[in-house]
Design a protein around this motif. Structure first.
Motif, short mmCIF file in Angstrom:
data_model
loop_
_atom_site.label_atom_id
_atom_site.label_comp_id
_atom_site.label_asym_id
_atom_site.label_seq_id
_atom_site.Cartn_x
_atom_site.Cartn_y
_atom_site.Cartn_z
N PRO A 166 0.74 -1.45 -0.29
CA PRO A 166 -0.01 -0.42 0.24
C PRO A 166 0.87 1.60 -0.17
O PRO A 166 0.43 1.72 -0.42
N HIS A 167 2.22 0.66 -0.07
CA HIS A 167 3.45 2.61 0.36
C HIS A 167 3.95 3.16 -0.80
O HIS A 167 3.94 3.74 -0.72
N ILE A 168 3.32 2.13 -1.75
CA ILE A 168 4.44 2.48 -2.81
C ILE A 168 3.35 2.11 -4.33
O ILE A 168 3.22 0.70 -4.08
N ASP A 169 3.31 2.36 -5.20
CA ASP A 169 2.29 2.37 -6.27
C ASP A 169 2.62 1.69 -7.16
O ASP A 169 3.67 1.20 -7.56
N PRO A 170 1.71 1.11 -7.91
CA PRO A 170 1.97 -0.20 -8.63
C PRO A 170 3.09 0.36 -9.36
O PRO A 170 4.18 -1.12 -9.78
N TYR A 171 3.08 0.89 -10.35
CA TYR A 171 4.58 1.30 -11.50
C TYR A 171 6.13 1.23 -10.93
O TYR A 171 6.69 0.37 -11.25
N THR A 172 5.59 1.95 -9.81
CA THR A 172 6.83 2.43 -9.25
C THR A 172 7.08 0.96 -8.49
O THR A 172 9.40 0.37 -8.69
N PHE A 173 6.53 -0.49 -7.80
CA PHE A 173 6.92 -1.53 -7.54
C PHE A 173 7.20 -1.62 -8.74
O PHE A 173 8.14 -2.56 -8.58
N LEU A 174 6.52 -2.24 -9.45
CA LEU A 174 7.09 -3.12 -10.66
C LEU A 174 9.03 -2.78 -10.93
O LEU A 174 9.45 -3.55 -11.60
N ARG A 175 8.90 -1.32 -11.10
CA ARG A 175 10.25 -1.44 -12.09
C ARG A 175 11.19 -1.36 -10.82
O ARG A 175 12.44 -2.05 -11.09
N GLU A 176 10.70 -1.49 -9.53
CA GLU A 176 12.10 -1.41 -8.49
C GLU A 176 11.55 -2.60 -8.03
O GLU A 176 13.22 -3.19 -7.91
N SER A 177 11.03 -3.86 -8.88
CA SER A 177 11.21 -5.18 -8.70
C SER A 177 11.65 -6.05 -10.56
O SER A 177 12.19 -7.37 -10.03
N GLY A 178 12.51 -5.02 -11.33
CA GLY A 178 12.69 -5.15 -12.11
C GLY A 178 12.37 -6.15 -12.78
O GLY A 178 12.28 -6.61 -13.84
N CYS A 179 10.78 -5.68 -13.16
CA CYS A 179 9.80 -6.54 -14.26
C CYS A 179 8.85 -5.37 -14.68
O CYS A 179 10.01 -4.58 -14.94
N VAL A 180 8.54 -5.68 -16.17
CA VAL A 180 8.24 -5.65 -16.87
C VAL A 180 7.15 -3.73 -16.73
O VAL A 180 6.55 -4.09 -15.86
N SER A 181 7.30 -2.88 -16.75
CA SER A 181 6.78 -1.33 -16.33
C SER A 181 7.02 -0.21 -17.36
O SER A 181 6.04 0.58 -16.52
N GLU A 182 6.92 -1.02 -18.31
CA GLU A 182 6.87 0.28 -19.42
C GLU A 182 6.82 -0.31 -20.60
O GLU A 182 6.65 -1.27 -20.90
N GLY A 183 5.68 1.21 -21.46
CA GLY A 183 5.58 -0.16 -22.73
C GLY A 183 6.98 -0.92 -23.60
O GLY A 183 6.03 -1.57 -24.41
N VAL A 184 7.73 -0.27 -24.24
CA VAL A 184 8.97 -0.33 -24.54
C VAL A 184 9.09 -1.32 -23.83
O VAL A 184 9.47 -2.90 -24.53
N GLY A 185 8.99 -2.46 -23.03
CA GLY A 185 9.53 -3.21 -22.24
C GLY A 185 8.39 -4.76 -22.39
O GLY A 185 8.94 -6.01 -22.55
N ALA A 186 7.19 -3.67 -22.68
CA ALA A 186 6.29 -5.33 -22.69
C ALA A 186 7.16 -5.61 -24.16
O ALA A 186 6.59 -6.86 -24.38
N MET A 187 6.62 -4.24 -25.33
CA MET A 187 7.23 -4.89 -26.93
C MET A 187 8.32 -6.50 -27.26
O MET A 187 8.33 -6.76 -27.06
N THR A 188 9.47 -5.10 -25.54
CA THR A 188 10.90 -6.41 -26.88
C THR A 188 10.62 -7.96 -25.84
O THR A 188 11.06 -8.52 -26.08
#
Length: 396
Positions: free
Chosen positions: A300-322
């Motif tokens: 709850p203390h961190i927004d999902p996009y930031t959590f994905l990025r800091e976890s090394g997961c896909v977190s933006e559109g270019v990453g989804a394409m590649t």
């Protein structure tokens, strides 16, 4: 044995005449480094590549870089012009670069309303939501669908894919069947050889159906659908699914939620209308909109996009394409990991749309001065009665 096809060529004759001038040029460079000329501060500095702490930008701007709130934070700052040039050029020369140094009289034109909303939001440190949004939301028809697609185009052949044109390979769809209902999630990620567009479209049609408003963030989905429809028309690929897509496009079902945000809502923590930045602002608020099952796995203390990025997961559109292109070449556990990353990221996009929409309705319901009612035409031609605040604006 492979023959040696390289040949050594001496350039000594060409270099010797240049030697006497090298020393003088080195001396000039050393002098410049030791006694640099004063920086020419201007709006053009926005393109500076040296933004790491202590790098060129910090050295040029010095203490001005610490001014808060800074004029740099103003959206579309370039468009606030004086005598045909950005007014920020003059402010930078005068070393008056606070947000409050921007002449309000110059804030006008296409983005003026949004810029003034931002000033009000920063001044009050509160969200701003326009009551006119109530009327726009009343035009929506349930079931409400929140759609995000992932697509790409390439000129390089990939495994089983197509070259040229739009390639739509994934969607996420959150659907609210009725007011107050828990969102239902639908998702699709293509993994078969060949052109995924027909399979994508059939799956989308099955999930979205023939009724209800469909909200997208910006025009990427709408423009991609139009491109694919037109491609099918040119290639005689018109079938029932493409006919359904055409009706989706020309009807009034597709709604740009990004445009509603741009016109009616702003959070002081983010002037941007990027969905990632808007969600970050909303996530910082104490709002019941965050409490939905699809986001239970996120802290709850961190927004999902930031959590994905800091976890090394896909977190933006270019990453989804590649990631999708890479997935086509993988097998087993590696393929499944990429697949789950892609599904999770796309699901966050539409869950973010739902959070933002529910937060808007939460704010509007809590506004003071709700004394009038209007009859607003719904998108299906029916009429819905909605409460309309008898005021021109509100800081939530």
């Amino acid at each position: 044995a492979t023959p040696n096809r390289s040949t050594a060529i001496s350039i000594l004759k060409e270099c010797v005449p240049l030697v006497p001038s090298v020393g003088a040029k080195v001396d000039r460079l050393i002098t410049t480094l030791e006694n640099p000329s004063p920086p020419q501060l201007a709006y053009a500095c926005v393109k500076c590549e040296f933004r790491a702490p202590g790098s060129g930008f910090d050295r040029c701007w010095g203490a001005l870089n610490d001014v808060s709130p800074s004029a740099w934070s103003m959206p579309w700052l370039y468009n606030i012009r004086e005598n045909g040039v950005p007014v920020f050029d003059r402010l930078a020369r005068q070393k008056t670069v606070s947000l409050w140094d921007i002449p309000v009289a110059l804030i006008k034109g296409k983005h003026g309303a949004r810029q003034r909303m931002y000033l009000e939001s920063i001044a009050t440190n509160r969200e701003i939501i326009k009551p006119e949004l109530t009327v726009e939301l009343a035009k929506l028809e349930h079931p409400l669908a929140f759609l995000d697609i992932e697509a790409y185009r390439t000129v390089v052949p990939n495994k089983g894919g197509r070259v040229g044109g739009i390639t739509m390979f994934q969607f996420s769809l959150h659907v609210i069947s009725a007011p107050g209902a828990e969102p239902t999630h639908f998702e699709y990620l293509d993994s078969e050889p060949g052109n995924p567009n027909p399979r994508f479209l059939a799956a989308l049609r099955a999930a979205l159906g023939d009724r209800g408003s469909c909200l997208c963030w910006a025009r990427f989905e709408i423009d991609s659908f139009r491109e694919y429809r037109d491609e099918c028309l040119r290639s005689d690929g018109y079938n029932d699914d493409v006919l359904w897509l055409d009706q989706l496009i020309v009807g009034r079902r597709l709604v740009d939620q990004h445009a509603l945000c741009l016109k009616f809502y702003i959070n002081p923590k983010s002037a941007s209308v990027s969905i990632k930045q808007v969600l970050r602002g909303v996530w910082s608020e104490d709002t019941p909109a965050k409490r939905q099952k699809s986001l239970d796995s996120f802290p709850p203390h961190i927004d999902p996009y930031t959590f994905l990025r800091e976890s090394g997961c896909v977190s933006e559109g270019v990453g989804a394409m590649t990631g999708f292109v890479a997935m086509l070449s993988k097998t087993g556990a590696e393929r499944e990991k990429v697949r789950q990353d892609l599904l999770r990221y796309c699901a966050v996009d539409t869950a973010a749309q739902v959070v933002i929409y529910l937060h808007w309705t939460h704010l509007l319901k809590g506004m003071l001065g709700i004394t009038a009612e209007v009859n607003a035409p719904a998108r299906n031609g029916a009429t819905s009665t909605v409460p309309l605040p008898n005021i021109t604006g509100v800081a939530a």
